[in-house]
Design an enzyme around this catalytic site. Structure first.
Site, mmCIF file in Angstrom:
data_model
loop_
_atom_site.group_PDB
_atom_site.id
_atom_site.type_symbol
_atom_site.label_atom_id
_atom_site.label_comp_id
_atom_site.label_asym_id
_atom_site.label_seq_id
_atom_site.Cartn_x
_atom_site.Cartn_y
_atom_site.Cartn_z
ATOM 1 N N ILE B 111 0.748 -1.172 0.020
ATOM 2 C CA ILE B 111 -0.038 0.044 0.018
ATOM 3 C C ILE B 111 0.751 1.354 -0.077
ATOM 4 O O ILE B 111 2.003 1.330 0.631
ATOM 5 C CB ILE B 111 -0.956 -0.028 1.227
ATOM 6 C CG1 ILE B 111 -2.067 0.833 1.152
ATOM 7 C CG2 ILE B 111 -0.219 0.097 2.508
ATOM 8 C CD1 ILE B 111 -3.186 0.725 1.955
ATOM 9 N N LYS B 153 2.970 -2.929 5.346
ATOM 10 C CA LYS B 153 3.652 -2.827 4.132
ATOM 11 C C LYS B 153 2.796 -3.453 2.852
ATOM 12 O O LYS B 153 3.314 -3.334 1.826
ATOM 13 C CB LYS B 153 4.802 -3.429 4.211
ATOM 14 C CG LYS B 153 6.039 -2.714 4.977
ATOM 15 C CD LYS B 153 7.386 -3.092 4.840
ATOM 16 C CE LYS B 153 8.160 -2.561 6.018
ATOM 17 N NZ LYS B 153 9.501 -3.332 6.180
ATOM 18 N N GLU B 154 1.861 -4.128 3.296
ATOM 19 C CA GLU B 154 1.127 -4.878 2.125
ATOM 20 C C GLU B 154 -0.234 -4.149 1.905
ATOM 21 O O GLU B 154 -0.340 -3.265 1.100
ATOM 22 C CB GLU B 154 1.026 -6.430 2.544
ATOM 23 C CG GLU B 154 2.395 -6.977 2.363
ATOM 24 C CD GLU B 154 2.267 -8.561 2.729
ATOM 25 O OE1 GLU B 154 1.231 -9.162 2.979
ATOM 26 O OE2 GLU B 154 3.417 -9.226 3.038
ATOM 27 N N MET B 155 -1.411 -4.723 2.549
ATOM 28 C CA MET B 155 -2.504 -4.147 2.578
ATOM 29 C C MET B 155 -2.946 -2.882 3.464
ATOM 30 O O MET B 155 -3.778 -2.106 3.355
ATOM 31 C CB MET B 155 -3.774 -5.160 2.329
ATOM 32 C CG MET B 155 -3.531 -5.994 1.152
ATOM 33 S SD MET B 155 -4.420 -7.510 1.513
ATOM 34 C CE MET B 155 -5.924 -7.407 0.244
#
Lengths: 745, 346
Positions: B111, B153-155
């Site tokens: 993200i 760091k992802e969603m």
């Protein structure tokens, strides 16, 4: 019969027990048990499989690790499921806690096993690869070594041999030399880093080391993994479970047995109850039949008894009817008897006739009630002939006695009239009759007699005679008066004329003669007037009058005095003590009669000749506001008490026979009381008497306070004021007031 | 009369007594029998797995038992960017089914354009893996699904946020209500996604057809490649139905891999999870199925081609060198591992 509460309690208890036992036996949940047992077995199998696979992998028989993964997963999942203990494990029980402990232990061991297996997999792969490559590497090295490095080649060969040997036998002892050799060779390799064989040598040594290292480790890991006591633990878990479940099963079994036995006992009880019920029913039927039979018998008996009773009853009814009739007849008779007795008594009472019965046989003498009454006796003293005679008036007694004696002797009837003296002293006239009754044989058995009180009749008779005499006297007097009136009027008018004439010759008459003549004329007037008055009074006196109206007492008294003056003149002084009194309610002639009677009596009480020493006082006054009183007081011989009692009774006279009829005072009494007045007497023997008459004032009703009963003449009223002291002198007048003509000159 | 009532004849007594005895007898017999039965262990049959008859590499099963409703829902969720904080990233962003189930970049971008630390594994056949993530920190796919959603760091999102967004979507609400009694919840979302991922099997690769008996499915070189794959010991780790995914292995068993560069946290591998020294640099052995499509390779995505990664394998894992022609054959073999999804080859 037990109380309903007890029965209810027993039933409830039974049901509860049954329910309890059922619940306890139901606890045996076979499905759960089977599943758990299955699970335990499966776990053991899986564990075994896992161990097998480890070995298979180790022996390079199995290369695919997927089964290891699956088995581990299944073991862990299964162990987790073991946590859910079946119902037979009660919380807090020893079995339960042991189970929990064991399952946690199992999970711990499995976690350990998992770690070991993971390591095993990693190390096994590497070792296997190295093992398979190591000889290759050694052969590759040998190929690049030239003959000048034969020593090296031999070393490498030796290394190969040793390492593989070690891999085979895992002999700890040969490890150090191998390691030493490797060390030595690696030194050599580094020294000859540029040699053609250096890379190969490096590889060989790398793999050799790897083998040594990994073999040792893998052996240990494998051993550890295999030796993890998972299987024994699972077995222990199983036995724990078995124990517990067995216990539970056993317990359940026990409960089941108890349930069965309970049920059997219950059935037996029911069977017994049923039998009892049957018996009861039979007994009941029997009893019922017996009862019915007995009832029938009873009914028969009763029927008979009833019939008998009915018969008797009918009889009784008849009897009672007869009795009733007899009773009724008797009652009627009694009633009739009573009636006739009552009538007789009434008749006797009304007619004042009593009767007596003398039984010659028994000498029994019975009197009727009225007879007692006539004699004024209580109906107690035993009646007797003597009693009868005792009450006869002493004067009449000899005659009566004689008559009665003769009658008794001759057994004939008699009839007399005589006076009696009642026990209370009253004198009465009675008419006595008697008759002798004979019985069937002609002998005298009973003597019956009647005695009738004829006082009133006699009284009436005397009054009648008196009245007749008075009437005839009145008629005579009236005739005489009428005859006298005419000449009298002539005389009076002549005298009048003479008197007038005197006034005319007043002037010429000699003085003395005039006065004398006037006196003479006056005296003549007086005398003539007097005669006229006498005539008038006589007429008034004898006039029958029933008119009751206001009457002047003084007038009447004066008239009475006039009429009695001849009697009084020579015996006593007449004194008038007149107060102002209103007219009284009365009948003038009658009242005059009374006054005259009293005066005459008074005069006759005084002996002749002593006129100056005796006095007859006539007083009039008021007694309260409504009554006028006149009194005639004399200083005569007085009346003795015993005579005073009977003073107003008829036929009582103190005058000698022929002189008085004895009727006067009773007549007076009658007249006075009929006007609502009272006549009383006070007297003292030797001193004198006072007769007092009180009459209501005119216009007054008859005063109810004062009893004015025309009771039996024996009733004397002892009223009046007591005589007060000696006679008080009053105005003395010589004669009746007369009008004197006064010549107005 | 009471006596009459109480009177019970001898025969009556006797019959009742008989019944009682019989009943008791029966009861006792039953009791005994049960006792005995309880004593005997029940013989239950548990099927024995004949493990040895299993092949080292079984073919991908043609079907897998999944709940279709959950799969449909999971598919929608898998492709729904609302699972990310700014509604830009869905599961499919990094695990694109059209790109071999990965994003085909060394490490994923999360993200806000944040670069992630690790290469995204393929979701194809992920149901066969014994754990999820390179370090095996997730036990299964459902556990794994929550990871990226919550990873900043992802969603960069969280279940509550996601649930709120999904709750506004009536079809989702209906679908969830149909399957899950408690509606839209985090564990239900993960469950649905997991079910979907389990359905992402890729059977019928040429290799599988070869395994099933079709000798002509592979060329001679490919067959040879398979032989070499076994001979060199690749199969030691890349075995099982997924050709991997059932063990952890140290990256650099023979030669230290990480000396060439600084270590990142991701490089610690399983050590991050267990904190055990022997787990350092250990990663889950990845599956080789569809390997041709899921480049780049290794946890850091440093090996761009199959040839590259094979180099790493010879050096670090096998400690040997191989001849180029051997390498080519192996690569050829590896390329036969591409299966089909919904009938379509990847």
């Amino acid at each position: 019969m037990r109380s309903p509460i007890r029965i209810l309690a027993i039933a409830a208890g039974t049901l509860c027990t049954l329910a309890f036992l059922l619940v306890k036996t139901k606890l045996d949940s076979g499905e759960e048990h089977r599943r758990h047992v299955n699970l335990l077995l499966e776990l053991q199998k899986v564990d075994s499989s896992l161990n097998e696979e480890l070995l298979e992998v180790r022996y390079a028989q199995l290369i695919n690790y997927d089964p290891l993964v699956k088995n581990l997963r299944d073991l862990k999942a299964g162990a987790e499921r073991l946590k859910a203990l079946p119902g037979s494990f009660e919380e807090g029980s020893e079995g339960h806690s042991r189970m929990v402990e064991q399952v946690s232990e199992l999970l711990r061991l499995l976690a350990q096993k998992e770690d070991l297996v993971e390591r095993f997999k990693s190390e096994n792969s590497t070792l296997r690869n190295s093992l398979s490559f190591f000889p290759v590497a050694a052969s590759e090295l040998a190929q690049v070594l030239d003959v000048s490095q034969r020593g090296l080649a031999l070393e490498v060969q030796a290394l190969l041999r040793d390492v593989l040997m070690y891999n085979l036998h895992s002999n700890e002892e040969i490890l150090p030399p191998i390691q030493a050799r490797i060390a030595m060779l690696s030194v050599r390799q580094r020294i000859h880093g540029q040699a053609a064989w250096t890379e190969e040598m490096r590889r060989v040594l790398n793999h050799g080391n790897t083998i040594l290292e990994y073999k040792t480790r893998l052996d240990r890991i494998t051993r550890e993994a295999l030796e993890l006591p998972t299987r024994s633990l699972l077995r222990r878990i199983q036995s724990t479970y078995w124990e517990q479940s067995l216990r539970m099963v056993s317990l359940t079994n026990d409960y089941r047995l108890a349930l069965y036995l309970f049920a059997i006992v219950l059935m037996a009880t029911i069977a017994y109850s049923f039998l009892r019920l049957q018996n009861t029913t039979l007994a009941l039927n029997e009893a019922n039949l017996t009862l019915e039979k007995r009832v029938q018998e009873r009914t028969e008996d009763l029927k008979q008894a009833t019939n008998e009773l009915t018969r008797q009853k009918d009889q009784l009814v008849l009897n009672s009817k007869e009795l009733e009739q007899a009773l009724r007849r008797e009652t009627e008779a009694t009633v009739a008897l009573k009636e006739s007795e009552m009538q007789l008594a009434l008749a006797q009472e009304v007619s004042h006739t009593g009767n007596w019965v003398f039984k010659t046989a028994t000498g029994g003498f019975s009197w009727s009630a009225e007879l007692y009454r006539i004699y004024g006796l209580d109906p107690q003293p035993t009646p007797s002939k003597e009693l009868l005679l005792r009450h006869v008036h002493p004067e009449d007694r000899p005659v009566v006695q004689q008559t009665v004696e003769r009658a008794l002797d001759e057994r004939s009837a008699f009839e007399t009239e005589h006076r009696i003296v009642r026990s209370d002293g009253q004198h009465r006239f009675v008419h006595a009759r008697a008759q002798v009754l004979v019985d069937d044989s002609g002998r005298p058995s009973t003597m019956v007699g009647t005695v009738q009180d004829v006082t009133e009749r006699k009284e009436m008779q005397t009054k009648l005679v008196h009245a007749e005499r008075m009437a005839s006297l009145g008629t005579l007097a009236g005739g005489v008066a009428h005859e006298i009136n005419n000449p009298l009027s002539c005389v009076l008018s002549n005298l009048e004329f003479m008197s007038r004439g005197l006034c005319e010759v007043e002037d010429v008459a000699p003085p003395g003669w005039l006065a004398e003549t006037r006196q003479v004329i006056g005296d003549s007037f007086k005398g003539a007037e007097r005669v006229r008055r006498i005539v008038q009074d006589l007429r008034t006196f004898t006039r029958p009058s029933n008119k009751v109206g206001p009457v002047d007492m003084h007038q009447i008294l004066d008239l009475a005095i006039t009429m009695a003056s001849s009697q009084i003149q020579h015996r006593a002084k007449l004194v008038r003590d007149y107060f102002d009194v209103p007219p009284v309610r009365g009948d003038a002639p009658r009242l005059g009669q009374v006054a005259l009677n009293l005066l005459v009596n008074a005069a006759q009480a005084i002996p002749d000749g002593k006129a100056t020493e005796n006095e007859i006082r006539v007083v009039t006054r008021m007694d309260g506001a409504h009554r006028v009183v006149f009194e005639v007081r004399d200083t005569g011989c007085g009346i003795p008490p015993e005579i005073r009692r009977h003073l107003f009774e008829p036929f009582l006279t103190t005058k000698p026979v022929g002189k008085g009829t004895g009727l006067g005072l009773s007549v007076c009494h009658g007249i006075v009381t009929s006007l609502g007045g009272e006549i009383t007497v006070e007297s003292e023997v030797g001193k004198g008497s006072t007769f007092r008459v009180s009459i209501p004032v005119a216009g007054q009703a008859i005063d109810p306070a004062r009893p004015t009963t025309t009771a039996a003449p024996g009733h004397l009223s002892q009223g009046g004021r007591p005589q007060e002291g000696p006679w008080r002198p009053a105005e003395v007048s010589s004669s009746a007031p007369s009008t004197s003509r006064v010549c107005s000159g | 009369m009471n006596d009459q009532v109480r009177k019970i004849t001898l025969p009556q007594h006797a019959s009742i007594l008989l019944l009682v005895l019989v009943g008791a007898g029966v009861a006792f017999k039953d009791y005994r029998a049960r006792e005995q039965a309880a004593m005997e262990p029940e013989a239950l049959g548990v099927a024995d797995d004949d493990v040895l008859s299993q092949p080292t590499i079984p073919p991908v099963p043609l079907t897998v038992r999944v709940d279709d409703r959950k799969v449909r829902l999971g598919e929608r969720l898998y492709h729904d960017p609302r699972l990310s904080h700014d509604d830009t990233i869905s599961c499919a962003t990094c695990h694109d089914l059209k790109r071999g189930g990965t994003d085909q970049v060394p490490t994923s971008t999360g993200i806000g354009g944040v670069l992630g630390p690790i290469n995204s594994p393929t979701t194809y056949n992920s149901g066969f893996l014994f754990s999820q993530f390179w370090d095996g920190r997730a036990r299964d796919l459902a556990e794994q699904a929550a990871g990226p959603v919550h990873n900043p760091k992802e969603m960069g999102s969280a279940w509550p946020e996601v649930i709120q967004k999904l709750s506004k979507d009536a079809p989702y609400v209906r679908a969830f209500a149909e399957i899950y009694p408690d509606g839209i919840r985090g564990d239900n979302i993960a469950d649905a996604i997991a079910e979907y991922e389990k359905s992402l099997i890729t059977p019928n690769s040429r290799f599988d057809r070869f395994l099933r008996g079709d000798a002509r499915a592979l060329s001679a070189d490919e067959k040879d490649g398979y032989r070499l794959f076994k001979e060199f010991g690749c199969i030691s780790c890349h075995q099982g139905v997924a050709l991997g995914g059932n063990m952890y292995q140290t990256l650099g068993t023979m030669e230290d891999y990480f000396t060439q560069r600084d270590e990142s946290e991701a490089d610690h591998g399983r050590f991050n999870v267990t904190k055990r020294e022997w787990n350092r640099h250990q990663f889950k052995v990845p599956s080789l199925r569809n390997i041709e499509r899921s480049f780049p390779y290794l946890h850091d995505g440093s090996a761009k081609t199959l040839e590259d990664v094979l180099e790493v394998m010879w050096k670090s894992q096998l400690g040997r060198s191989i001849r180029p022609e051997e390498s080519i054959k192996i690569v050829k073999f590896l390329k036969t591992l591409n299966g089909t999804y919904r009938g379509e080859p990847l």
